[in-house]
Design a protein around this motif. Structure first.
Motif, PDB file in Angstrom:
ATOM      1  N   PRO A   1       0.906  -1.481   0.018  1.00 40.73           N
ATOM      2  CA  PRO A   1      -0.102   0.015  -0.388  1.00 40.73           C
ATOM      3  C   PRO A   1       0.662   1.661   0.106  1.00 40.73           C
ATOM      4  O   PRO A   1       1.791   0.657   0.917  1.00 40.73           O
ATOM      5  CB  PRO A   1      -0.726  -0.031   0.953  1.00 40.73           C
ATOM      6  N   GLY A   2       0.384   2.500  -1.100  1.00 44.72           N
ATOM      7  CA  GLY A   2       1.186   3.484  -1.105  1.00 44.72           C
ATOM      8  C   GLY A   2       2.094   3.774  -1.995  1.00 44.72           C
ATOM      9  O   GLY A   2       3.581   4.504  -1.446  1.00 44.72           O
ATOM     10  N   SER A   3       2.867   1.549  -2.440  1.00 49.32           N
ATOM     11  CA  SER A   3       4.261   2.137  -3.959  1.00 49.32           C
ATOM     12  C   SER A   3       3.758   2.650  -4.936  1.00 49.32           C
ATOM     13  O   SER A   3       4.367   2.996  -5.278  1.00 49.32           O
ATOM     14  CB  SER A   3       4.349   0.952  -3.747  1.00 49.32           C
ATOM     15  N   GLY A   4       2.772   3.065  -4.975  1.00 45.96           N
ATOM     16  CA  GLY A   4       2.560   3.461  -6.681  1.00 45.96           C
ATOM     17  C   GLY A   4       3.003   2.636  -8.108  1.00 45.96           C
ATOM     18  O   GLY A   4       2.244   3.299  -8.432  1.00 45.96           O
TER      19      GLY A   4
ATOM     20  N   THR B   1      -6.302  -0.638  -5.250  1.00 42.89           N
ATOM     21  CA  THR B   1      -4.411  -0.602  -4.650  1.00 42.89           C
ATOM     22  C   THR B   1      -4.568   0.989  -3.382  1.00 42.89           C
ATOM     23  O   THR B   1      -5.210   1.255  -4.085  1.00 42.89           O
ATOM     24  CB  THR B   1      -3.898  -0.770  -6.096  1.00 42.89           C
ATOM     25  N   VAL B   2      -4.114   0.620  -3.119  1.00 44.15           N
ATOM     26  CA  VAL B   2      -4.146   2.166  -1.809  1.00 44.15           C
ATOM     27  C   VAL B   2      -3.324   2.959  -2.673  1.00 44.15           C
ATOM     28  O   VAL B   2      -1.629   2.062  -2.470  1.00 44.15           O
ATOM     29  CB  VAL B   2      -3.462   1.510  -0.744  1.00 44.15           C
ATOM     30  N   ASP B   3      -3.274   3.996  -2.317  1.00 41.40           N
ATOM     31  CA  ASP B   3      -2.615   5.175  -3.475  1.00 41.40           C
ATOM     32  C   ASP B   3      -1.481   5.893  -2.136  1.00 41.40           C
ATOM     33  O   ASP B   3      -0.550   6.393  -2.487  1.00 41.40           O
ATOM     34  CB  ASP B   3      -3.533   6.051  -3.966  1.00 41.40           C
ATOM     35  N   TYR B   4      -2.340   5.958  -0.740  1.00 41.98           N
ATOM     36  CA  TYR B   4      -1.192   6.641   0.097  1.00 41.98           C
ATOM     37  C   TYR B   4      -1.174   6.241   1.443  1.00 41.98           C
ATOM     38  O   TYR B   4      -2.852   5.476   1.860  1.00 41.98           O
ATOM     39  CB  TYR B   4      -1.865   8.030   0.092  1.00 41.98           C
TER      40      TYR B   4
END
Length: 173
Positions: free
Chosen positions: A89-92, A102-105
């Motif tokens: 998560p947060g990897s882009g 997918t988790v953006d942040y």
């Protein structure tokens, strides 16, 4: 999210966890509601593209919430089963599963006590950031938009709390 086993908690900690859990459940609804009331919140929500997802989590607990922006600008809670498992998560990075979210942040509070302090209006995000109460992962531009949005949201929600009241102006004489 943290895989460590949960330790027994005091009554106070269980009540704090319940409070944080309720606010995490309400979070997408509060953002969606307050964007109609606050131009600041609306501007920051508009900055985030449809499909943008962020994760709020509390380390050492099972407290977490993933919110995703819809085409209409509202935020919806994402069930854990729909999250991408093949990317951090947060990897882009994109997921190989096109149907996964997918988790953006990521905003990860270091402890339940820090999360409760912010979520109860006991301290501002600025104060929490100064104490390193949480860590973040993801692009800075959307992180700044989320910070401004959460600051405005918490100010509206906790305006009656001392941490969020406007400072009194000094009388000029």
């Amino acid at each position: 999210m943290d895989d460590r086993p949960l330790s027994p908690r005091t009554l106070g900690q269980r009540l704090q966890a319940l409070y944080v859990r309720v606010l995490l459940r309400l979070l997408p609804h509060l953002i969606s509601l307050f964007r109609h009331v606050s131009p600041k919140i609306r501007a920051e929500v508009d900055y985030l593209k449809p499909g943008y997802a962020f994760l709020l989590t509390v380390r050492g607990t099972n407290l977490a919430c993933v919110c995703r922006r819809t085409e209409s600008g509202a935020f919806k809670r994402v069930p854990p089963a729909r999250l991408a498992r093949d990317v951090e998560p947060g990897s882009g990075l994109p997921s190989t599963d096109a149907s996964a979210v997918t988790v953006d942040y990521v905003i990860a509070f270091r402890s339940l006590a820090f999360a409760f302090a912010c979520f109860s209006g006991g301290e501002t995000l600025k104060e929490a950031l100064a104490e390193r109460a949480f860590s973040t992962r993801g692009p800075n531009d959307t992180g700044v938009a989320l910070t401004y949005m959460f600051t405005a949201l918490l100010r509206m929600f906790f305006g009656w709390r001392g941490a969020y009241r406007a400072a009194k102006r000094v009388a000029r004489g």
